[in-house]
Design a protein around this motif. Structure first.
Motif, PDB file in Angstrom:
ATOM      1  N   THR A 148       8.032   1.160  -0.432  1.00 44.21           N
ATOM      2  CA  THR A 148       7.019   0.623   0.475  1.00 44.21           C
ATOM      3  C   THR A 148       5.919  -0.146  -0.229  1.00 44.21           C
ATOM      4  OG1 THR A 148       5.575   2.575   0.397  1.00 44.21           O
ATOM      5  CG2 THR A 148       7.422   2.622   1.961  1.00 44.21           C
ATOM      6  N   ASP A 169       3.183   1.111  -0.927  1.00 45.31           N
ATOM      7  CA  ASP A 169       1.943   1.618  -0.332  1.00 45.31           C
ATOM      8  C   ASP A 169       1.664   3.021  -0.865  1.00 45.31           C
ATOM      9  OD1 ASP A 169      -0.053   2.686   1.341  1.00 45.31           O
ATOM     10  OD2 ASP A 169       0.579   1.421   3.021  1.00 45.31           O
ATOM     11  N   TRP A 170       0.697   3.133  -1.766  1.00 44.08           N
ATOM     12  CA  TRP A 170       0.393   4.419  -2.399  1.00 44.08           C
ATOM     13  C   TRP A 170      -0.113   5.429  -1.383  1.00 44.08           C
ATOM     14  CZ3 TRP A 170      -0.183   5.371  -7.963  1.00 44.08           C
ATOM     15  CH2 TRP A 170       0.297   4.316  -8.736  1.00 44.08           C
ATOM     16  N   THR A 171      -1.020   4.985  -0.519  1.00 39.71           N
ATOM     17  CA  THR A 171      -1.600   5.909   0.452  1.00 39.71           C
ATOM     18  C   THR A 171      -0.539   6.422   1.408  1.00 39.71           C
ATOM     19  OG1 THR A 171      -3.734   4.783   0.316  1.00 39.71           O
ATOM     20  CG2 THR A 171      -3.347   6.157   2.252  1.00 39.71           C
ATOM     21  N   LEU A 172       0.317   5.539   1.894  1.00 45.50           N
ATOM     22  CA  LEU A 172       1.391   5.951   2.797  1.00 45.50           C
ATOM     23  C   LEU A 172       2.302   6.966   2.118  1.00 45.50           C
ATOM     24  CD1 LEU A 172       3.070   5.659   5.397  1.00 45.50           C
ATOM     25  CD2 LEU A 172       4.265   3.757   4.282  1.00 45.50           C
ATOM     26  N   THR A 178      -6.487   1.061  -5.401  1.00 44.63           N
ATOM     27  CA  THR A 178      -6.921  -0.207  -4.814  1.00 44.63           C
ATOM     28  C   THR A 178      -6.884  -1.316  -5.849  1.00 44.63           C
ATOM     29  OG1 THR A 178      -8.361   0.981  -3.267  1.00 44.63           O
ATOM     30  CG2 THR A 178      -8.810  -1.359  -3.608  1.00 44.63           C
ATOM     31  N   ALA A 229      -3.341  -2.510  -6.321  1.00 40.69           N
ATOM     32  CA  ALA A 229      -2.906  -3.356  -5.214  1.00 40.69           C
ATOM     33  C   ALA A 229      -3.561  -4.732  -5.284  1.00 40.69           C
ATOM     34  CB  ALA A 229      -3.235  -2.673  -3.887  1.00 40.69           C
TER      35      ALA A 229
END
Length: 402
Positions: free
Chosen positions: A27, A29-32, A159, A162
Motif C-alpha cells: 500500500t 501507507d505506513w499509518t494504514l 511523514t 512519504a
C-alpha cells in the motif's frame, strides 16, 4: 481468557512486524499498515477467548489485517493493481524467494527506515517500532523521553519518508554501500536489545535472521560477515546464560557443553572473510571466548590486542572500559586498573554499573576482596536490570562470606 490473551501477545510479537512490513510494501501507507495490524490484534483479543486460538495464529492475524486494508482501499478507490497484490497476501510464515536479489519485506523496511533523509535517532526508533514491533513506550524509555514525544517523532519520521518519496526497496550500487553502516547499527541495537539481561530473546533471533539475509545480499561486504559472526557467537551461549533459578551466569560459571557448537563453528568460519572492521574485531573477541575449552584457556592477550585495534577505530568510553578489563586479565589487574582510570578521565563512566563491576573484579584480583565487595554493591545499586542486580549482589555476598 488468560491463555488466549497470552497467545495473542505471543502471535503479535512475531507476526506484527511481518504484517506491517507486508502491508507497507503493497500500500505504501505506513499509518494504514499499522492501524490494520493493531485492529487485527484487537479482533484476536475479542474472538480467541470465545472461539479458541486458531491453528496458525500469524496467518489469522495477517488475513484479518489484509481484509481490513482491502476494505479501506476499496472505499478510497485505490488502483486495482494494489488491490490484486494485496489480495495475494496470506500467511506471513510462507517463504519468499531469496535469489540474487533478496526479497524480504522487513529487509526492505529496514533500508527504508535507515534512509539518510532521517536523523540517526529517528532511524533507530522507527526501525525498533516498525520492524521489531517494540512498543513506543519502551522506545521512549530508551531515549529518555515521554511516550507522547516518541509517538510524535515516529509520526514525523514516517511523514518525512512519504514527503521525500523514499522508495520502499533495497538500494543498489553505491547507494547500497553508503546506507550499509546505518543498517548494521540498527541490527546491532536490535540484537543488543534481545541479548541484554532483561531483553526480549525474540529480538536477538530476529536480528540474526536479518543479518543472514543481509549477508546473502552483500556477501562481498566484510563487516556484514563480521556482524553476523558476532551475533552467532554471542547467541550460541543463550541456553547457558542462566541457572535453573533464572540467575545470570558469568562466562566462567556457564556450562560450556550447552553452548551451540554449530553456531560457534559458523561464526568462526565467517571470520575468515570478515576483515578487521569494528564488528569483525568484536566477533574475533567473542570467538576467543567461544572456542576456549574452559575459562582458564581463554586467549586474553589476543583479546587485548583486538581491543587495542577496536579502541583506535572507535575510542568510545565503553570500548576503552572493555579494553581495560581485557588488559587486566592478560597482563595483570594493575594494568587493567590503570587503563580503567584513563577511560574514566572526564567523567564519561561515572556511575556506570559495568565500570563499577569491572573495577570491583580487578580490585578483587589485586587482593582486596573487601573493597571489591563494596564496589559490587555500588554497581548493584546503580544498575536498572533486576537480573544483573541479583548477580552483582550475589558476587558481593560471595566475597563477604555471606
Amino acid at each position: 481468557m488468560t491463555d488466549a490473551a497470552g497467545a495473542v501477545a505471543d502471535a503479535g510479537a512475531e507476526a506484527y512486524p511481518r504484517i506491517v512490513a507486508a502491508l507497507i510494501r503493497v500500500t505504501g501507507d505506513w499509518t494504514l499498515a499499522e492501524d490494520c495490524a493493531q485492529e487485527a490484534l484487537a479482533a484476536a483479543l475479542e474472538r480467541w477467548p470465545r472461539d479458541g486460538v486458531p491453528g496458525n495464529p500469524g496467518g489469522w492475524l495477517m488475513t484479518v489485517a489484509r481484509n481490513r486494508a482491502l476494505d479501506v482501499l476499496r472505499r478510497a478507490a485505490v488502483e486495482r493493481r494494489k488491490l490484486r497484490e494485496l489480495a495475494l497476501l496470506t500467511d506471513p510464515e510462507q517463504p519468499r524467494p531469496t535469489g540474487g536479489d533478496v526479497v524480504d519485506d522487513r529487509l526492505r523496511l529496514i533500508f527504508t527506515c535507515c534512509h539518510p533523509a532521517l536523523a540517526l535517532e529517528a532511524r533507530v526508533a522507527l526501525t525498533l517500532r516498525t520492524v521489531a514491533g517494540v512498543p513506543a513506550a519502551d522506545i521512549a524509555r530508551a531515549f529518555l523521553v515521554t511516550e507522547s514525544t516518541m509517538t510524535r517523532r515516529l509520526t514525523r519520521a514516517k511523514t518525512r519518508i512519504a514527503a521525500a518519496g523514499v522508495p520502499y526497496r533495497v538500494p543498489t550500487g553505491p547507494a547500497l554501500v553508503e546506507r550499509l553502516p546505518g543498517v548494521l547499527a540498527v541490527l546491532y541495537l536490535l540484537f543488543t536489545r534481545g541479548y541484554e539481561a532483561d531483553g526480549e530473546p525474540a529480538f536477538a533471533t530476529e536480528a540474526v535472521r536479518l543479518a543472514r539475509l543481509l549477508h546473502t545480499l552483500m556477501p562481498e561486504q566484510p563487516e556484514v560477515a563480521g556482524l553476523l559472526a558476532l551475533f552467532l557467537l554471542h547467541h550460541s551461549r543463550r541456553a547457558a546464560r542462566r541457572d535453573a533459578d533464572g540467575n545470570l551466569l558469568t562466562l566462567e560459571q556457564q556450562d560450556r557443553s550447552r553452548w551451540d557448537r554449530r553456531a560457534v563453528a559458523e561464526g568462526v568460519a565467517l571470520l575468515e572473510g570478515a576483515g578487521d572492521g569494528p564488528y569483525a574485531l568484536q566477533a574475533r573477541i567473542a570467538a576467543c571466548h567461544a572456542t576456549a575449552p574452559t575459562a582458564a584457556d581463554t586467549d586474553w592477550p589476543t583479546i587485548a590486542r583486538c581491543y587495542d585495534q577496536l579502541a583506535r577505530l572507535r575510542p568510545t568510553p565503553v570500548v576503552r572500559l572493555n579494553r581495560a578489563v581485557a588488559h587486566g586479565y592478560a597482563y595483570g589487574p594493575r594494568s587493567g586498573l590503570d587503563l580503567l582510570a584513563e577511560a574514566r578521565a572526564g567523567g564519561a563512566l561515572d556511575g556506570y554499573p559495568p565500570a563499577l563491576a569491572a573495577e570491583a573484579e580487578l580490585t578483587v584480583r589485586l587482593g582486596d576482596p573487601v573493597r571489591g565487595a563494596a564496589l559490587f554493591r555500588a554497581a548493584a545499586e546503580a544498575v536498572r536490570s533486576e537480573p544483573e542486580r541479583r548477580a552483582l549482589l550475589r558476587r558481593a555476598a560471595e566475597l563477604s562470606g555471606a
